[in-house]
Design a protein around this motif. Structure first.
Motif, PDB file in Angstrom:
ATOM      1  N   LEU A 154      48.688 -43.664 -41.555  1.00 28.43           N
ATOM      2  CA  LEU A 154      47.956 -44.031 -42.771  1.00 28.43           C
ATOM      3  C   LEU A 154      47.322 -42.840 -43.488  1.00 28.43           C
ATOM      4  O   LEU A 154      46.550 -43.030 -44.425  1.00 28.43           O
ATOM      5  CB  LEU A 154      46.859 -45.052 -42.428  1.00 28.43           C
ATOM      6  N   ARG A 155      47.643 -41.638 -43.078  1.00 25.22           N
ATOM      7  CA  ARG A 155      47.025 -40.448 -43.694  1.00 25.22           C
ATOM      8  C   ARG A 155      47.540 -40.280 -45.111  1.00 25.22           C
ATOM      9  O   ARG A 155      48.736 -40.180 -45.357  1.00 25.22           O
ATOM     10  CB  ARG A 155      47.354 -39.205 -42.857  1.00 25.22           C
ATOM     11  N   TRP A 156      46.609 -40.256 -46.053  1.00 28.94           N
ATOM     12  CA  TRP A 156      46.907 -39.996 -47.461  1.00 28.94           C
ATOM     13  C   TRP A 156      46.593 -38.532 -47.670  1.00 28.94           C
ATOM     14  O   TRP A 156      45.483 -38.142 -47.969  1.00 28.94           O
ATOM     15  CB  TRP A 156      46.044 -40.877 -48.336  1.00 28.94           C
ATOM     16  N   ASP A 157      47.579 -37.697 -47.473  1.00 22.94           N
ATOM     17  CA  ASP A 157      47.396 -36.252 -47.450  1.00 22.94           C
ATOM     18  C   ASP A 157      47.576 -35.675 -48.847  1.00 22.94           C
ATOM     19  O   ASP A 157      48.622 -35.123 -49.185  1.00 22.94           O
ATOM     20  CB  ASP A 157      48.373 -35.621 -46.463  1.00 22.94           C
ATOM     21  N   ALA A 158      46.535 -35.840 -49.658  1.00 26.78           N
ATOM     22  CA  ALA A 158      46.509 -35.317 -51.022  1.00 26.78           C
ATOM     23  C   ALA A 158      45.078 -34.862 -51.296  1.00 26.78           C
ATOM     24  O   ALA A 158      44.147 -35.272 -50.590  1.00 26.78           O
ATOM     25  CB  ALA A 158      46.937 -36.397 -52.010  1.00 26.78           C
ATOM     26  N   PRO A 159      44.879 -33.999 -52.310  1.00 26.38           N
ATOM     27  CA  PRO A 159      43.519 -33.559 -52.613  1.00 26.38           C
ATOM     28  C   PRO A 159      42.581 -34.745 -52.860  1.00 26.38           C
ATOM     29  O   PRO A 159      42.946 -35.698 -53.544  1.00 26.38           O
ATOM     30  CB  PRO A 159      43.693 -32.719 -53.880  1.00 26.38           C
ATOM     31  N   LYS A 160      41.413 -34.690 -52.255  1.00 23.37           N
ATOM     32  CA  LYS A 160      40.367 -35.710 -52.374  1.00 23.37           C
ATOM     33  C   LYS A 160      40.816 -37.080 -51.881  1.00 23.37           C
ATOM     34  O   LYS A 160      40.372 -38.118 -52.375  1.00 23.37           O
ATOM     35  CB  LYS A 160      39.836 -35.786 -53.796  1.00 23.37           C
TER      36      LYS A 160
END
Length: 182
Positions: A135-141
């Motif tokens: 579930l990691r949303w690996d984007a800035p902020k």
């Protein structure tokens, strides 16, 4: 014609790669982990669902600010706790983020809430649980895709909703319906 085909392919590629790829779906056995409760204790997930259904809510946590959509979602679940209690459900909320500030920011986030009996609030330092669940949303902020799972007493996921945006989250009515189907 070639341009249209390329545009269609580009659209589907962007859509496919922008969607969350949860490792947990309806019908799956839940992935067990130890929840790090905000008070510092650890609680194995299976102790929460072994006697009653569990609602597992993954918030965005600390993406360098307190998410107003998370605040609203938590407020709605706390306000409707009696509906969940009718089904004997427990609720575990996960607040992910970088470990160096997470405890402090989680306490700040929860200071506006009085959690009823059967509600648990846990932190996920350095995205350990979020990564395990895909579930990691690996984007800035960003931290994690907002997600809600309903788990039966056998550890089976009977409802799963993973949002690919800040909105589009499961609401209390959807969760109550899933609990009613158990």
């Amino acid at each position: 014609m070639k341009t249209i085909i390329l545009l269609v392919l580009a659209f589907f590629s962007v859509t496919a790669f922008s969607q969350p790829h949860s490792k947990v779906k309806t019908g799956d056995k839940i992935i067990d982990f130890k929840a790090h409760l905000i008070d510092g204790t650890e609680l194995p997930l299976n102790q929460l669902y072994d006697q009653s259904p569990l609602v597992l809510i993954v918030l965005r946590g600390w993406p360098e600010y307190q998410c107003p959509v998370c605040t609203r979602q938590v407020g709605e679940f706390v306000a409707e706790a009696d509906q969940l209690k009718k089904y004997g459900a427990k609720v575990l909320m996960i607040y992910p983020g970088p470990s160096e500030v997470l405890q402090e920011k989680a306490k700040e986030f929860t200071s506006d809430f009085t959690f009823p009996e059967g509600f648990y609030f846990a932190i996920d330092p350095d995205y350990e649980m979020v990564n395990q669940y895909g579930l990691r949303w690996d984007a800035p902020k960003e931290t994690a895709y907002p997600s809600t799972f309903v788990i039966d007493k056998n550890g089976k996921v009977v409802f799963a909703k993973v949002s690919s945006s800040h909105g589009g989250r499961a609401d209390v009515e959807e969760v109550v319906e899933a609990l009613g189907n158990l």
